[in-house]
Design an enzyme around this catalytic site. Structure first.
Site, mmCIF file in Angstrom:
data_model
loop_
_atom_site.group_PDB
_atom_site.id
_atom_site.type_symbol
_atom_site.label_atom_id
_atom_site.label_comp_id
_atom_site.label_asym_id
_atom_site.label_seq_id
_atom_site.Cartn_x
_atom_site.Cartn_y
_atom_site.Cartn_z
ATOM 1 N N ASP A 69 40.052 42.032 59.019
ATOM 2 C CA ASP A 69 39.599 41.067 58.217
ATOM 3 C C ASP A 69 40.006 39.861 58.685
ATOM 4 O O ASP A 69 40.713 39.234 58.062
ATOM 5 C CB ASP A 69 39.860 41.011 56.599
ATOM 6 C CG ASP A 69 38.923 40.170 54.920
ATOM 7 O OD1 ASP A 69 38.152 39.700 55.995
ATOM 8 O OD2 ASP A 69 39.597 39.780 54.801
ATOM 9 N N LEU A 70 40.312 39.162 59.837
ATOM 10 C CA LEU A 70 41.109 38.235 60.461
ATOM 11 C C LEU A 70 39.476 36.753 60.270
ATOM 12 O O LEU A 70 38.451 37.107 60.290
ATOM 13 C CB LEU A 70 40.107 38.559 61.962
ATOM 14 C CG LEU A 70 41.656 40.123 62.388
ATOM 15 C CD1 LEU A 70 41.760 39.741 63.723
ATOM 16 C CD2 LEU A 70 43.543 39.168 62.049
#
Length: 289
Positions: free
Chosen positions: A85-86
């Protein structure tokens, strides 16, 4: 508790906090709510962009942010962890301090002639609630939409390279001030990818899951613009530029090396993308003369 486990695992191997990942201090249970205490940090890169009216960062700052982000992700990958979830919201400045500098172009709306820049380029990666160990079962959908890799949309499974795709999207956003793929629908998202990066590889299309194969005609070509949900969607895709043209609009210095790095991070085929360690050796990250 999964996030606490990941944070403790990261901290155990990062005694001096040099790996650019947020440091857990302790955790406690308050009336069945798990609370995590971490070091105090500044605003996220997204919050900073928003407060700055989405004025992009100078390429020198993008270089420093990119280097630290890749170092933190390389560290995670070495530990067999995938962040998944960058995004700019999950990258925090260590300090809240900033300076005002003359803007390179005048803001026509309010007449201001300056922009804000962080005093320090130091950042920390946060939010490990979706982080997966490589040997765990992987859910079919991960990543926030704008930063989601093509293999996830196509139902091909995912691994470390999905983080690399997200980093490529983030760096474009930091250079331009806007998210690269501003969409909320799979077919439009794939059409945007093709508009910016060229056609999807045929072998990936042919291996797409049954739920994703509906986005293609005869299993070889994206069903676009025929399958678009609206004219607005077609216009949103059409207004996008090729990656090298998009970069050239916002980056004056280091343009060839930035573009080359981004093409290496945004390869459609996951196995062809640069790894985080390989990306750190890219010429873009060599100190400018």
């Amino acid at each position: 508790m999964v996030e606490i486990d990941v944070l403790n695992h990261l901290a155990k191997n990062d005694k001096d906090g040099s790996k650019c990942c947020v440091q857990i201090q302790r955790w406690f249970d308050y009336r069945n709510h798990i609370c995590i205490v971490c070091e105090k940090l500044g605003p996220s890169l997204y919050d900073f962009l928003k407060r700055n009216k989405y004025c992009p960062f100078p390429v020198e700052l993008v270089r420093e942010f990119g280097r630290q982000l890749l170092e933190s992700v390389a560290y995670m990958h070495d530990l067999r962890l995938i962040h998944t979830d960058l995004k700019p919201e999950n990258i925090l400045l260590v300090s809240s301090e900033y300076v005002k500098v003359p803007s390179y172009k005048k803001n026509s709306q309010d007449g201001t002639n300056f922009r804000c820049l962080p005093k320090s380029s130091a950042i920390k990666l946060i939010d490990f609630g979706s982080t997966a160990f490589e040997n765990q079962d992987h859910s079919s959908i991960v990543s926030t939409r704008h930063y989601r890799a093509p293999e996830i949309i196509l139902g091909l499974g995912w691994n470390y390279p999905c983080d690399i795709w997200s980093i490529g999207c983030i760096l474009v956003e930091l250079c331009s001030g806007e998210a690269l793929f501003q969409t909320h629908e799979n077919l439009e998202h794939l059409a945007m990818m093709e508009r910016v990066l060229g056609p999807l590889p045929e072998h990936m299309i042919q291996k797409a899951s049954p739920s994703a194969s509906k986005y293609f005609r005869r299993g070889i070509r994206l069903n676009w613009p025929e399958g678009a949900v609206s004219r607005e969607s077609i216009r949103a895709v059409r207004k996008l530029d090729r990656l090298k043209d998009l970069v050239s609009q916002h980056v004056e210095y280091s343009r060839p090396s930035v573009t080359d790095l981004l093409y290496g991070l945004l390869k459609f085929e996951p196995s062809e993308r640069l790894t985080a360690r390989e990306a750190l050796y890219h010429p873009f990250f060599k100190s400018p003369t």
